[in-house]
Each structure stands twice: as structure tokens, then as C-alpha cells.
Design a protein around this motif. Sequence first.
Motif, PDB file in Angstrom:
ATOM      1  N   GLU A   1       0.756  -1.190   0.048  1.00 33.88           N
ATOM      2  CA  GLU A   1       0.017   0.152   0.126  1.00 33.88           C
ATOM      3  C   GLU A   1       0.998   1.303  -0.201  1.00 33.88           C
ATOM      4  O   GLU A   1       2.027   1.408   0.844  1.00 33.88           O
ATOM      5  CB  GLU A   1      -0.866  -0.008   1.218  1.00 33.88           C
TER       6      GLU A   1
ATOM      7  N   ALA B   1      -6.786   5.865   0.479  1.00 34.40           N
ATOM      8  CA  ALA B   1      -7.112   4.546   0.266  1.00 34.40           C
ATOM      9  C   ALA B   1      -8.405   4.123   0.640  1.00 34.40           C
ATOM     10  O   ALA B   1      -9.128   3.472  -0.296  1.00 34.40           O
ATOM     11  CB  ALA B   1      -6.050   3.561   1.015  1.00 34.40           C
TER      12      ALA B   1
ATOM     13  N   LEU C   1     -10.772   6.066  -2.260  1.00 32.75           N
ATOM     14  CA  LEU C   1     -10.476   5.110  -3.652  1.00 32.75           C
ATOM     15  C   LEU C   1     -10.727   3.975  -3.662  1.00 32.75           C
ATOM     16  O   LEU C   1     -10.746   3.269  -4.780  1.00 32.75           O
ATOM     17  CB  LEU C   1      -8.965   5.470  -3.963  1.00 32.75           C
ATOM     18  N   GLU C   2     -11.085   3.199  -2.363  1.00 31.13           N
ATOM     19  CA  GLU C   2     -11.436   1.868  -2.466  1.00 31.13           C
ATOM     20  C   GLU C   2     -12.437   1.285  -3.452  1.00 31.13           C
ATOM     21  O   GLU C   2     -12.429   0.331  -4.256  1.00 31.13           O
ATOM     22  CB  GLU C   2     -11.793   1.288  -1.064  1.00 31.13           C
TER      23      GLU C   2
ATOM     24  N   TRP D   1     -13.403   2.164  -6.276  1.00 26.42           N
ATOM     25  CA  TRP D   1     -12.783   2.347  -7.727  1.00 26.42           C
ATOM     26  C   TRP D   1     -11.562   1.358  -7.734  1.00 26.42           C
ATOM     27  O   TRP D   1     -11.703   0.603  -8.755  1.00 26.42           O
ATOM     28  CB  TRP D   1     -12.225   3.700  -8.039  1.00 26.42           C
ATOM     29  N   ARG D   2     -11.013   1.014  -6.617  1.00 29.20           N
ATOM     30  CA  ARG D   2      -9.897   0.004  -6.742  1.00 29.20           C
ATOM     31  C   ARG D   2     -10.367  -1.637  -6.724  1.00 29.20           C
ATOM     32  O   ARG D   2      -9.805  -2.256  -7.415  1.00 29.20           O
ATOM     33  CB  ARG D   2      -8.825   0.013  -5.356  1.00 29.20           C
ATOM     34  N   LEU D   3     -11.496  -1.545  -6.284  1.00 30.16           N
ATOM     35  CA  LEU D   3     -12.290  -3.122  -6.180  1.00 30.16           C
ATOM     36  C   LEU D   3     -13.167  -3.129  -7.260  1.00 30.16           C
ATOM     37  O   LEU D   3     -13.683  -4.417  -7.677  1.00 30.16           O
ATOM     38  CB  LEU D   3     -13.152  -3.292  -5.052  1.00 30.16           C
ATOM     39  N   ARG D   4     -13.601  -2.130  -8.147  1.00 31.40           N
ATOM     40  CA  ARG D   4     -14.514  -2.035  -9.110  1.00 31.40           C
ATOM     41  C   ARG D   4     -14.212  -3.421 -10.193  1.00 31.40           C
ATOM     42  O   ARG D   4     -12.913  -3.261 -10.770  1.00 31.40           O
ATOM     43  CB  ARG D   4     -14.925  -0.715  -9.715  1.00 31.40           C
TER      44      ARG D   4
ATOM     45  N   ARG E   1     -13.044  -6.158  -9.590  1.00 25.32           N
ATOM     46  CA  ARG E   1     -12.307  -7.153  -9.129  1.00 25.32           C
ATOM     47  C   ARG E   1     -12.881  -8.108  -8.293  1.00 25.32           C
ATOM     48  O   ARG E   1     -12.196  -8.612  -7.534  1.00 25.32           O
ATOM     49  CB  ARG E   1     -11.086  -6.365  -8.706  1.00 25.32           C
TER      50      ARG E   1
ATOM     51  N   PRO F   1      -6.691  -6.549  -5.628  1.00 26.31           N
ATOM     52  CA  PRO F   1      -7.108  -5.426  -4.629  1.00 26.31           C
ATOM     53  C   PRO F   1      -8.095  -6.130  -3.488  1.00 26.31           C
ATOM     54  O   PRO F   1      -8.204  -5.404  -2.438  1.00 26.31           O
ATOM     55  CB  PRO F   1      -7.726  -4.626  -5.516  1.00 26.31           C
TER      56      PRO F   1
ATOM     57  N   HIS G   1      -6.624  -4.240  -0.488  1.00 27.37           N
ATOM     58  CA  HIS G   1      -7.142  -3.041  -0.597  1.00 27.37           C
ATOM     59  C   HIS G   1      -8.785  -2.934  -0.134  1.00 27.37           C
ATOM     60  O   HIS G   1      -9.212  -1.812  -0.340  1.00 27.37           O
ATOM     61  CB  HIS G   1      -6.931  -2.054  -1.825  1.00 27.37           C
ATOM     62  N   SER G   2      -9.009  -3.912   0.460  1.00 28.22           N
ATOM     63  CA  SER G   2     -10.396  -4.079   0.975  1.00 28.22           C
ATOM     64  C   SER G   2     -10.822  -3.640   2.223  1.00 28.22           C
ATOM     65  O   SER G   2     -11.355  -4.296   3.164  1.00 28.22           O
ATOM     66  CB  SER G   2     -10.880  -5.516   0.818  1.00 28.22           C
TER      67      SER G   2
END
Length: 257
Positions: A127, A134, A137-138, A140-143, A145, A154, A158-159
Motif C-alpha cells: 500500500e 485509500a 478510492l477503495e 474504484w480499486r475494487l470495481r 475485481r 485488490p 485494499h478491501s
Amino acid sequence: MAPTTAEPLIAFLVGGVQKAGTSALARYLGASQGLRLPVDKEAHVFDAPDFDDAWSPADIDACYAARFADDAPGVLFGDATPFYVFHPRCVARIGRYNPAMRWIVLLRDPVERARSQYHMERARGDESLSFWLALLLEPWRLRGRHEDLTLGSPMRHHSYRARGDYARQLDTLYAHFPREQVLLLRSERLREDAGACVREACEFLGVPPPSEDTAYEPVFVGDYPPASSGSLGSRFLRWLMRRELRAMRERYGIRFD
């Protein structure tokens, strides 16, 4: 090592949640003569990127076989992989493998849990963003995925908020397993009275608890310094997670405030 009956090898799971004390509880339970856990604690079988949904229970047992130090007769074999309760696909796989599986789920205040995961990912070098960026933006990072179970996904790293959506996870768990097969424990209770939690877990699993003189090392030693519950940062994170917190209160009567 192979099971001696037609029953699946794995009978119980310390299945979540991450950063709630699962490592400590697995270590404590390992002191019981009636239980066996993988030598490296987390087997990561049901969330493995190469898991094949066509595998039979015997195939899955073969994946587990080398992960235990011995195969003493009459013991219960378990796994302590906290990712399992988080991902619906893992829960469904486990339901097909062993409908009689017994789950132990530790719940920690999701705000503190998120901060702990963030500090762990920073320490691992996975990270680079600030905590608040973080969190923001989570989504969008998980979208796109959510079904990605690769090691660098992620979803694994990043969850921070998603893993604190306990109501959704319990909804999924109870859709596959009856409630009497699930033991919910609070991480603060494990920290304050580990012996009582271990005795309750052993009773739930039907095995004798460790001896009365067993020493339990403190939980969360070395964890990050917690922020004040009234700090601006904690209040902001609790606001971000307001829907998740409300869902736990309304659907399960569990409060974290």
C-alpha cells in the motif's frame, strides 16, 4: 495423510475476520489435544487462485493433507484462513465441501479493523496511498475485481471498508449454514479474557479445552497505536462505514459504537 472415513477431513474453521485475532485464537486452540490446525495456520485452500470447483471432497482433503504435522486419531482438523468468510465464493465452496462445517468468526470494530489492515499492508509494501485516500478510492480499486482471487488482487490487499461489511458476510454465511454451526466472538473479549473464549470455542467444537494453567499471550501485541475514538479521523471513518454499522445493528443486534 488421508481421512479414515467418508466424512470431509476439515471439520471447523476459524474463518474470519482478518485482523480480529484469528492468529491468536488459532494458536490458543492448538493447545487443545482434540484439535489440529495447519502448521502455517492459514491453509488458503478454498481461496486459492487455482481452486477447481469440480474438485470432490477427497480432492480438497488431498490439498490439506500435507499441511498438518500429524494425524492423531479422534482429533478434529481445522483451518484458520480469515479470507474465507469475506468472499461469497469461498463460503459456497465450503458449503458444498462440508455442509456440517462449524465456523468460528471473530468480529472486531470495523473501524479499528480497517486501520489495522492498512498498517499491515503498508508494512508489507502493498500500500502506497495515505489511509484516507485509500479509503476514498477503495470502491474504484475494487470495481470489477470482486471475483479476482489472485494473490495480488485488490480484494486481498485494499478491501479496508469492504471487509468490515459484516452484515453482508453473515447474510452469506447463514444462507449456507444454520446458525447453530456458527460461533461469533468479539475480539475485545478475546483480548480481555482469552481463556473464556477458548473454553467457549472448545465447547462449541465438542472437545476438551486446554488445561486450566495454559498461558494466553495478549492479543494485538505489536499492532498499531489505536487512535482516540473521538478523533477526527476515527469519526470520519465511522461516518464512511455508517451503512455497514447500521446494518449490523438492525439485522444482527451487534453494535460497534
